[in-house]
Design a protein around this motif. Structure first.
Motif, mmCIF file in Angstrom:
data_model
loop_
_atom_site.group_PDB
_atom_site.id
_atom_site.type_symbol
_atom_site.label_atom_id
_atom_site.label_comp_id
_atom_site.label_asym_id
_atom_site.label_seq_id
_atom_site.Cartn_x
_atom_site.Cartn_y
_atom_site.Cartn_z
ATOM 1 N N CYS A 134 0.870 -1.179 0.000
ATOM 2 C CA CYS A 134 0.000 0.000 0.000
ATOM 3 C C CYS A 134 0.906 1.227 0.000
ATOM 4 C CB CYS A 134 -0.916 -0.010 1.213
ATOM 5 S SG CYS A 134 -2.066 -1.416 1.217
ATOM 6 N N VAL A 135 1.068 1.849 -1.163
ATOM 7 C CA VAL A 135 2.068 2.909 -1.280
ATOM 8 C C VAL A 135 1.697 4.140 -0.465
ATOM 9 C CG1 VAL A 135 2.909 2.121 -3.515
ATOM 10 C CG2 VAL A 135 0.998 3.713 -3.436
ATOM 11 N N GLY A 136 0.421 4.305 -0.149
ATOM 12 C CA GLY A 136 0.040 5.398 0.733
ATOM 13 C C GLY A 136 0.573 5.219 2.138
ATOM 14 N N ASN A 137 1.038 4.021 2.444
ATOM 15 C CA ASN A 137 1.633 3.759 3.754
ATOM 16 C C ASN A 137 3.154 3.872 3.706
ATOM 17 O OD1 ASN A 137 1.143 3.109 6.500
ATOM 18 N ND2 ASN A 137 1.837 1.008 6.161
ATOM 19 N N GLY A 138 3.694 4.238 2.539
ATOM 20 C CA GLY A 138 5.117 4.586 2.495
ATOM 21 C C GLY A 138 6.043 3.648 1.778
ATOM 22 N N ALA A 139 5.613 2.494 1.328
ATOM 23 C CA ALA A 139 6.526 1.563 0.670
ATOM 24 C C ALA A 139 5.957 1.147 -0.673
ATOM 25 C CB ALA A 139 6.762 0.330 1.541
ATOM 26 N N GLY A 140 6.801 1.189 -1.708
ATOM 27 C CA GLY A 140 6.410 0.738 -3.031
ATOM 28 C C GLY A 140 7.417 -0.255 -3.573
ATOM 29 N N ILE A 141 7.137 -0.782 -4.749
ATOM 30 C CA ILE A 141 7.992 -1.806 -5.336
ATOM 31 C C ILE A 141 9.401 -1.271 -5.579
ATOM 32 C CG2 ILE A 141 8.362 -3.208 -7.405
ATOM 33 C CD1 ILE A 141 5.311 -3.527 -7.581
ATOM 34 N N ALA A 142 9.518 -0.039 -6.063
ATOM 35 C CA ALA A 142 10.838 0.521 -6.339
ATOM 36 C C ALA A 142 11.681 0.598 -5.070
ATOM 37 C CB ALA A 142 10.700 1.910 -6.970
ATOM 38 N N ARG A 167 9.411 -16.961 -7.848
ATOM 39 C CA ARG A 167 8.103 -17.370 -7.328
ATOM 40 C C ARG A 167 7.437 -16.267 -6.512
ATOM 41 N NH1 ARG A 167 9.185 -22.129 -3.652
ATOM 42 N NH2 ARG A 167 10.797 -20.654 -3.018
ATOM 43 N N VAL A 168 8.143 -15.143 -6.338
ATOM 44 C CA VAL A 168 7.632 -14.028 -5.530
ATOM 45 C C VAL A 168 7.179 -12.913 -6.462
ATOM 46 C CG1 VAL A 168 8.173 -12.346 -3.750
ATOM 47 C CG2 VAL A 168 9.218 -14.624 -3.670
ATOM 48 N N THR A 169 5.959 -12.452 -6.274
ATOM 49 C CA THR A 169 5.440 -11.355 -7.089
ATOM 50 C C THR A 169 4.962 -10.215 -6.198
ATOM 51 O OG1 THR A 169 3.189 -12.259 -7.175
ATOM 52 C CG2 THR A 169 4.731 -12.957 -8.898
ATOM 53 N N PHE A 170 4.846 -9.041 -6.806
ATOM 54 C CA PHE A 170 4.455 -7.853 -6.046
ATOM 55 C C PHE A 170 3.376 -7.064 -6.780
ATOM 56 C CE2 PHE A 170 8.501 -8.731 -4.073
ATOM 57 C CZ PHE A 170 8.288 -8.368 -2.755
ATOM 58 N N PHE A 171 2.569 -6.380 -5.982
ATOM 59 C CA PHE A 171 1.533 -5.481 -6.480
ATOM 60 C C PHE A 171 1.573 -4.207 -5.640
ATOM 61 C CE2 PHE A 171 0.193 -9.814 -7.164
ATOM 62 C CZ PHE A 171 -0.325 -9.823 -8.447
ATOM 63 N N GLU A 172 1.107 -3.124 -6.223
ATOM 64 C CA GLU A 172 0.968 -1.864 -5.496
ATOM 65 C C GLU A 172 -0.496 -1.428 -5.505
ATOM 66 O OE1 GLU A 172 5.266 0.366 -6.253
ATOM 67 O OE2 GLU A 172 3.481 1.015 -7.358
ATOM 68 N N LEU A 173 -0.922 -0.898 -4.366
ATOM 69 C CA LEU A 173 -2.233 -0.266 -4.268
ATOM 70 C C LEU A 173 -2.034 1.178 -3.826
ATOM 71 C CD1 LEU A 173 -4.440 -2.994 -2.519
ATOM 72 C CD2 LEU A 173 -4.764 -2.077 -4.819
ATOM 73 N N PRO A 174 -2.620 2.145 -4.521
ATOM 74 C CA PRO A 174 -2.423 3.556 -4.172
ATOM 75 C C PRO A 174 -3.335 3.994 -3.037
ATOM 76 C CG PRO A 174 -3.808 3.394 -6.103
ATOM 77 C CD PRO A 174 -3.427 1.981 -5.737
ATOM 78 N N THR A 175 -3.147 3.391 -1.886
ATOM 79 C CA THR A 175 -4.014 3.699 -0.752
ATOM 80 C C THR A 175 -3.230 3.491 0.535
ATOM 81 O OG1 THR A 175 -6.206 3.268 0.208
ATOM 82 C CG2 THR A 175 -4.947 1.357 -0.555
ATOM 83 N N GLY A 210 1.829 -10.616 -11.299
ATOM 84 C CA GLY A 210 2.465 -9.577 -10.511
ATOM 85 C C GLY A 210 3.866 -9.257 -10.998
ATOM 86 N N HIS A 211 4.421 -8.223 -10.415
ATOM 87 C CA HIS A 211 5.771 -7.769 -10.759
ATOM 88 C C HIS A 211 6.807 -8.615 -10.029
ATOM 89 C CE1 HIS A 211 8.954 -4.786 -11.660
ATOM 90 N NE2 HIS A 211 9.400 -5.119 -10.470
ATOM 91 N N ARG A 212 7.854 -8.987 -10.738
ATOM 92 C CA ARG A 212 8.953 -9.741 -10.125
ATOM 93 C C ARG A 212 10.175 -8.845 -9.987
ATOM 94 N NH1 ARG A 212 5.670 -13.347 -12.484
ATOM 95 N NH2 ARG A 212 5.411 -15.369 -11.449
ATOM 96 N N LEU A 213 10.802 -8.910 -8.834
ATOM 97 C CA LEU A 213 12.003 -8.117 -8.598
ATOM 98 C C LEU A 213 13.176 -8.691 -9.381
ATOM 99 C CD1 LEU A 213 11.814 -7.477 -4.750
ATOM 100 C CD2 LEU A 213 10.908 -6.075 -6.605
#
Length: 506
Positions: free
Chosen positions: A196-204, A224-232, A256-259
């Motif tokens: 939840c990027v509104g809480n301060g952490a995003g994929i980048a 096997r690990v994926t990521f998503f962002e929510l703008p909240t 999802g996005h893979r690092l």
């Protein structure tokens, strides 16, 4: 059929999942929201000291065992906030039955570490410890205005916040204090992270920390690990249930996005070459401090002390003073006729600002004490997460401090940091900066959360008439000196350095 088992966070029961569960069910999934002991009723309840993390792990295991016997069902275990601890503990003991674990705006629990360690706010941690020392069995739920201390309430409608407050129950202290025990079996289960990027952490930001070499995060680059962002904010099941349901369905499908794993054949972003071709001037190293001296000097010279950002993992190698950005700036300053100084300080976590400030103050005095430095002409230049440290110097500027600069700084605590001591609030301190010249280099492609802290600071500076020169890099990202080696970025570095040196030599 996909079966979602939803585990809620601190103070909350299964009711918080109602809207998400309805959307998942309408999409054809089966949903079970776990009623954790002491947190599963319709309002506040009283729990005894016997309720601990193992109790909640058993609650989750009981749900897994009820549904795992049915053929063709794929269990996706979702843990929000504190809920990831009992979820992960249960997955560790039923790894063969869980297809995927979803970390919903949560930390990364480690074996032997209690959930309290994931609470960023120092005051909240102390409150928990005081309650335990006083023999209390549970921590009272937050008041309506105090939820933000447990995570950003951005985008949370008033009605949802009222309902969250009304349904909240005391959190059994044992659930926060008992260490999580893991065998490693859960590490074999594919995972997804919903940030939840509104809480301060995003994929980048997570990718950047993986690039820094933080050991506990290297597994996140597994395919096997994926990521998503929510703008909240921190409670997406209340602020955006439809979007969250969509994310959970995609996570269950392995999308999802893979690092990107750390590539040993090329440097990560922070270790790429500095954007300017500066002379390879020698350095003098003493303890945690490096000095770069001008090629020729006629007597003591002014100095610029460059302060790296963070938090930086304690085991990061190389350490920040050996990063190209810090070395590049220090050599550039020395080539322009002043002493460039870099240091390593101990900002390893957001709770470390006090000791980092002490490290910086000590290094500055050692620089000023060097006979080759004009002790009355010193500038300080901060980067990124060291932004809160600027408050010490703006709040009471010493007469020898001729300029203070900051590149892409974080000028207020991000929502998931918790509270910082009032000492480290630049927006408050700038009112006392007086005539101290300030230079702020702003990245145009900065993350929204960091950019908001800069705007808050600049608004405060305008209100008090502080002397701030803003150097914009419209197409620059955070860390543009190595990420964006463009003419625009080079011009910004030249301009910022020229301004700092002008104030040093005036």
């Amino acid at each position: 059929m996909t079966v979602f088992i939803l585990v809620s966070g601190v103070f909350t029961g299964p009711q918080v999942w109602d809207d998400v569960a309805a959307r998942l069910t309408s999409a054809g999934a089966e949903v079970h929201a776990v009623a954790l002991t002491g947190l599963g009723g319709t309002g506040p309840s009283v729990v005894g000291p016997a309720v601990d993390l193992e109790t909640h792990i058993a609650d989750v295991i009981a749900v897994i065992d009820r549904v795992r016997g049915e053929q063709g069902q794929e269990i996706v275990l979702v843990g929000h906030d504190y809920g990831i601890h009992p979820a992960l503990g249960a997955a560790d003991r039923r790894a063969e039955s869980v297809a995927r674990i979803v970390y919903l705006d949560s930390g990364l629990p480690q074996d032997g570490v209690p959930a309290l360690a994931a609470v960023a706010d120092q005051g909240l941690r102390e409150e928990v410890l005081r309650a335990a020392e006083g023999g209390e069995g549970a921590l009272p739920p937050p008041t309506r205005d105090a939820w933000r201390l447990w995570g950003s309430t951005a985008d949370l409608p008033d009605a949802a916040l009222d309902r969250l407050t009304a349904l909240a129950a005391p959190q059994p202290l044992g659930t926060l204090l008992q260490p999580l025990r893991l065998t490693g079996a859960a590490a074999t289960v594919p995972m997804a992270g919903v940030l939840c990027v509104g809480n301060g952490a995003g994929i980048a930001m997570v990718q950047a920390r993986v690039d820094l070499g933080e050991p506990s995060l290297q597994a996140l680059a597994d395919p096997r690990v994926t990521f998503f962002e929510l703008p909240t904010g921190h409670w997406p099941m209340l602020s955006g249930p439809t979007a969250l349901a969509v994310m959970l369905l995609k996570a269950a499908a392995g999308e999802g996005h893979r690092l990107t794993p750390a590539d040993t054949t090329k440097p990560p972003a922070h270790l790429r070459p500095f954007l300017l071709d500066v002379p390879e001037l020698p350095r003098e190293r003493t303890d945690n401090l490096d000095l770069y001296l001008p090629p020729t000097a006629d007597g003591p010279r002014p100095a610029v002390v460059f302060v790296h950002g963070g938090p930086v993992p304690a085991g990061a190698s190389p350490t920040p003073r050996d990063w190209p950005t810090l070395r590049g700036y220090a050599r550039y300053a020395a080539d322009r006729g002043v002493v460039g100084a870099t240091l390593d300080h101990r900002l390893h976590a957001v709770t470390d600002y006090e000791r980092a400030a002490a490290d910086v103050a000590d290094a500055v005095e050692r620089v000023r004490a060097d006979p080759r430095v004009d002790a009355d002409r010193v500038a300080l230049w901060f980067f990124s997460g060291s932004g809160p440290l600027t408050a010490d110097w703006m709040g009471k500027p010493p007469p020898w401090l001729r300029c203070l600069a900051a590149d892409y700084p974080i000028m207020a605590p991000l929502p998931n940091w918790g509270r910082l001591d009032a000492r480290f609030h630049p927006a408050d301190a700038v009112a006392h900066a007086g005539a101290l010249p300030l230079v702020l280099v702003r990245a145009g492609l900065e993350s929204a959360e960091i950019a908001a802290t800069v705007e808050e600071f600049l608004a405060a500076a305008r209100r008090c008439g502080a002397d701030v020169e803003v150097v914009d890099v419209p197409s620059g990202h955070h860390g543009f000196e190595t990420v964006d080696p463009t003419d625009e970025s080079r011009a910004a570095v030249h301009r910022a350095m020229g301004t700092v040196l002008r104030h040093l030599t005036a």
